[in-house]
Scaffold this motif. Structure first.
Motif, PDB file in Angstrom:
ATOM      1  N   LEU A   8      34.896  37.666 -17.136  1.00  0.00           N
ATOM      2  CA  LEU A   8      33.730  37.560 -16.266  1.00  0.00           C
ATOM      3  C   LEU A   8      32.676  36.669 -16.910  1.00  0.00           C
ATOM      4  N   LEU A   9      31.887  36.003 -16.059  1.00  0.00           N
ATOM      5  CA  LEU A   9      30.822  35.122 -16.528  1.00  0.00           C
ATOM      6  C   LEU A   9      29.588  35.347 -15.671  1.00  0.00           C
ATOM      7  N   SER A  10      28.431  35.482 -16.319  1.00  0.00           N
ATOM      8  CA  SER A  10      27.154  35.529 -15.621  1.00  0.00           C
ATOM      9  C   SER A  10      26.333  34.328 -16.061  1.00  0.00           C
ATOM     10  N   CYS A  11      25.765  33.607 -15.078  1.00  0.00           N
ATOM     11  CA  CYS A  11      25.166  32.316 -15.422  1.00  0.00           C
ATOM     12  C   CYS A  11      23.967  32.000 -14.521  1.00  0.00           C
ATOM     13  N   ASN A  12      22.799  31.867 -15.123  1.00  0.00           N
ATOM     14  CA  ASN A  12      21.636  31.338 -14.427  1.00  0.00           C
ATOM     15  C   ASN A  12      21.708  29.827 -14.541  1.00  0.00           C
ATOM     16  N   ILE A  13      22.007  29.148 -13.440  1.00  0.00           N
ATOM     17  CA  ILE A  13      22.293  27.712 -13.502  1.00  0.00           C
ATOM     18  C   ILE A  13      21.056  26.853 -13.278  1.00  0.00           C
ATOM     19  N   GLN A  14      19.896  27.452 -13.042  1.00  0.00           N
ATOM     20  CA  GLN A  14      18.636  26.708 -12.874  1.00  0.00           C
ATOM     21  C   GLN A  14      18.791  25.594 -11.830  1.00  0.00           C
ATOM     22  N   ALA A  15      19.574  25.901 -10.782  1.00  0.00           N
ATOM     23  CA  ALA A  15      19.804  24.947  -9.677  1.00  0.00           C
ATOM     24  C   ALA A  15      20.355  23.605 -10.156  1.00  0.00           C
ATOM     25  N   GLY A  16      21.056  23.612 -11.304  1.00  0.00           N
ATOM     26  CA  GLY A  16      21.629  22.372 -11.824  1.00  0.00           C
ATOM     27  C   GLY A  16      20.639  21.500 -12.568  1.00  0.00           C
ATOM     28  N   HIS A  17      19.427  21.997 -12.750  1.00  0.00           N
ATOM     29  CA  HIS A  17      18.372  21.241 -13.426  1.00  0.00           C
ATOM     30  C   HIS A  17      18.559  21.307 -14.940  1.00  0.00           C
ATOM     31  N   SER A  18      18.033  20.332 -15.654  1.00  0.00           N
ATOM     32  CA  SER A  18      18.115  20.287 -17.121  1.00  0.00           C
ATOM     33  C   SER A  18      16.763  20.606 -17.739  1.00  0.00           C
ATOM     34  N   THR A  19      16.773  21.538 -18.691  1.00  0.00           N
ATOM     35  CA  THR A  19      15.583  21.837 -19.497  1.00  0.00           C
ATOM     36  C   THR A  19      16.060  22.050 -20.920  1.00  0.00           C
ATOM     37  N   ARG A  20      15.656  21.176 -21.818  1.00  0.00           N
ATOM     38  CA  ARG A  20      16.139  21.243 -23.198  1.00  0.00           C
ATOM     39  C   ARG A  20      15.019  21.432 -24.221  1.00  0.00           C
ATOM     40  N   ALA A  21      13.799  21.603 -23.714  1.00  0.00           N
ATOM     41  CA  ALA A  21      12.635  21.864 -24.556  1.00  0.00           C
ATOM     42  C   ALA A  21      11.517  22.337 -23.643  1.00  0.00           C
ATOM     43  N   TYR A  22      10.546  23.048 -24.203  1.00  0.00           N
ATOM     44  CA  TYR A  22       9.452  23.552 -23.386  1.00  0.00           C
ATOM     45  C   TYR A  22       8.698  22.424 -22.675  1.00  0.00           C
ATOM     46  N   ARG A  23       8.584  21.268 -23.336  1.00  0.00           N
ATOM     47  CA  ARG A  23       7.855  20.157 -22.714  1.00  0.00           C
ATOM     48  C   ARG A  23       8.537  19.678 -21.436  1.00  0.00           C
ATOM     49  N   ASP A  24       9.862  19.949 -21.318  1.00  0.00           N
ATOM     50  CA  ASP A  24      10.575  19.501 -20.126  1.00  0.00           C
ATOM     51  C   ASP A  24      10.103  20.203 -18.856  1.00  0.00           C
ATOM     52  N   TYR A  25       9.525  21.392 -19.004  1.00  0.00           N
ATOM     53  CA  TYR A  25       9.005  22.068 -17.808  1.00  0.00           C
ATOM     54  C   TYR A  25       7.912  21.223 -17.151  1.00  0.00           C
ATOM     55  N   PHE A 203      17.615  33.125 -24.011  1.00  0.00           N
ATOM     56  CA  PHE A 203      16.523  32.262 -23.567  1.00  0.00           C
ATOM     57  C   PHE A 203      15.546  32.009 -24.705  1.00  0.00           C
ATOM     58  N   PRO A 204      15.033  30.777 -24.847  1.00  0.00           N
ATOM     59  CA  PRO A 204      15.475  29.571 -24.133  1.00  0.00           C
ATOM     60  C   PRO A 204      16.792  29.052 -24.708  1.00  0.00           C
ATOM     61  N   SER A 205      17.540  28.354 -23.932  1.00  0.00           N
ATOM     62  CA  SER A 205      18.891  27.964 -24.338  1.00  0.00           C
ATOM     63  C   SER A 205      18.909  27.074 -25.576  1.00  0.00           C
ATOM     64  N   TRP A 206      17.852  26.269 -25.770  1.00  0.00           N
ATOM     65  CA  TRP A 206      17.846  25.347 -26.917  1.00  0.00           C
ATOM     66  C   TRP A 206      17.445  26.043 -28.217  1.00  0.00           C
ATOM     67  N   GLU A 207      16.850  27.215 -28.147  1.00  0.00           N
ATOM     68  CA  GLU A 207      16.490  27.988 -29.335  1.00  0.00           C
ATOM     69  C   GLU A 207      16.390  29.457 -28.931  1.00  0.00           C
ATOM     70  N   PRO A 208      17.533  30.110 -28.667  1.00  0.00           N
ATOM     71  CA  PRO A 208      17.531  31.451 -28.059  1.00  0.00           C
ATOM     72  C   PRO A 208      16.809  32.494 -28.924  1.00  0.00           C
ATOM     73  N   LYS A 209      15.825  33.150 -28.312  1.00  0.00           N
ATOM     74  CA  LYS A 209      15.055  34.184 -28.996  1.00  0.00           C
ATOM     75  C   LYS A 209      14.962  35.467 -28.181  1.00  0.00           C
ATOM     76  N   ARG A 210      15.113  35.361 -26.866  1.00  0.00           N
ATOM     77  CA  ARG A 210      14.922  36.516 -25.992  1.00  0.00           C
ATOM     78  C   ARG A 210      16.218  36.877 -25.280  1.00  0.00           C
ATOM     79  N   SER A 211      16.510  38.160 -25.227  1.00  0.00           N
ATOM     80  CA  SER A 211      17.708  38.669 -24.556  1.00  0.00           C
ATOM     81  C   SER A 211      17.319  39.066 -23.133  1.00  0.00           C
ATOM     82  N   LEU A 212      17.598  38.172 -22.177  1.00  0.00           N
ATOM     83  CA  LEU A 212      17.192  38.387 -20.781  1.00  0.00           C
ATOM     84  C   LEU A 212      18.369  38.516 -19.827  1.00  0.00           C
ATOM     85  N   ASP A 213      19.513  37.972 -20.206  1.00  0.00           N
ATOM     86  CA  ASP A 213      20.688  37.955 -19.335  1.00  0.00           C
ATOM     87  C   ASP A 213      21.718  38.941 -19.896  1.00  0.00           C
ATOM     88  N   HIS A 214      22.253  39.798 -19.006  1.00  0.00           N
ATOM     89  CA  HIS A 214      23.114  40.877 -19.481  1.00  0.00           C
ATOM     90  C   HIS A 214      24.275  41.115 -18.529  1.00  0.00           C
TER      91      HIS A 214
END
Length: 245
Positions: A8-25, A203-214
């Motif tokens: 099984l796989l659970s995946c928040n795909i962010q609508a296919g958008h790319s975010t690789r750093a906080y500045r990308d928001y 989260f965040p994927s580039w430097e994971p610190k928070r456990s949000l997806d389970h």
């Protein structure tokens, strides 16, 4: 049920958008309203999903400007070769952006239900799929909870009631809180669901610190539980292998 363990796989795909750093928001914020740049990410997510039996998606755009008016759940099912797919739209911002929970499966569920979740702001939901019959019966739920603690508590209590009578169940998604957050107590009290064997940061994927997806399970033995990159999404995906306990 399948004779071999289920993947099984659970995946928040962010609508296919790319975010690789906080500045990308800020610097790549256009990706939340325009379709450009998503084709490669969706193709990578399809390849990620291909080895799995069942995939739960969050933030899959069901058809708006930012997805080029394509249903991303259907698109991923076609690209990854899943014969069954369904989705539940959650929120829509005019025709600019929309979001849905999605489900991809290698085998047809016996029944699928879509439920609205309670909350201070409407729009959240859960997709419940029923698989197998008799002693092989089990259910899988895919959801994406609110950011606010009070709304999450109401939603988790609702999910607890929904899954209370199912001794063999899987609940997956983006919960926006750790598995041992206080608002989770209602879910554990009402069901046989167990927290993941060990917390994994997503989260965040580039430097994971928070456990949000389970992925929570009841009536299954967990053989494997790990994270995987989900193309350019700001969340890591959660992969799990299970078999009946």
């Amino acid at each position: 049920m399948a004779p071999r363990p289920l993947r099984l796989l659970s995946c928040n795909i962010q609508a296919g958008h790319s975010t690789r750093a906080y500045r990308d928001y800020l610097t790549r914020g256009w990706g939340h309203v325009l379709p450009a740049g998503k084709t490669g990410n969706l193709r990578a997510i399809a390849e990620l999903a291909r080895p799995f039996d069942v995939v739960g998606l969050q933030e899959s755009d069901p058809g708006s400007l930012r997805s080029g008016f394509a249903n991303q759940t259907r698109l991923l099912a076609e690209q990854a070769g899943f014969p069954y797919w369904t989705h539940r739209p959650n929120r829509r911002v005019s025709r600019i952006a929309s979001s849905a929970n999605g489900l991809l499966a290698r085998f047809d569920p016996l029944r699928v239900e879509h439920h609205a979740l309670p909350g201070r702001i409407g729009g959240r939901g859960v997709t419940l799929a029923r698989f197998g019959e008799g002693g092989d019966a089990w259910v899988l739920a895919v959801t994406h909870l609110s950011l606010g603690v009070a709304s999450r508590r109401m939603q988790l209590d609702f999910l607890g009631e929904l899954l209370a009578e199912h001794p063999r169940a899987v609940l997956m998604g983006d919960f926006n809180c750790p598995a041992h957050a206080r608002e989770m107590e209602g879910l554990y009290r009402r069901t046989q669901l167990m927290p993941p064997p060990a917390p994994v940061a997503t989260f965040p994927s580039w430097e994971p610190k928070r456990s949000l997806d389970h992925v929570f399970t009841a009536g299954f033995r967990v053989n494997d539980y790990r994270t995987l990159p989900a193309a350019g999404s700001d969340h890591l995906a959660v992969a799990i292998e299970i078999e009946p306990a």
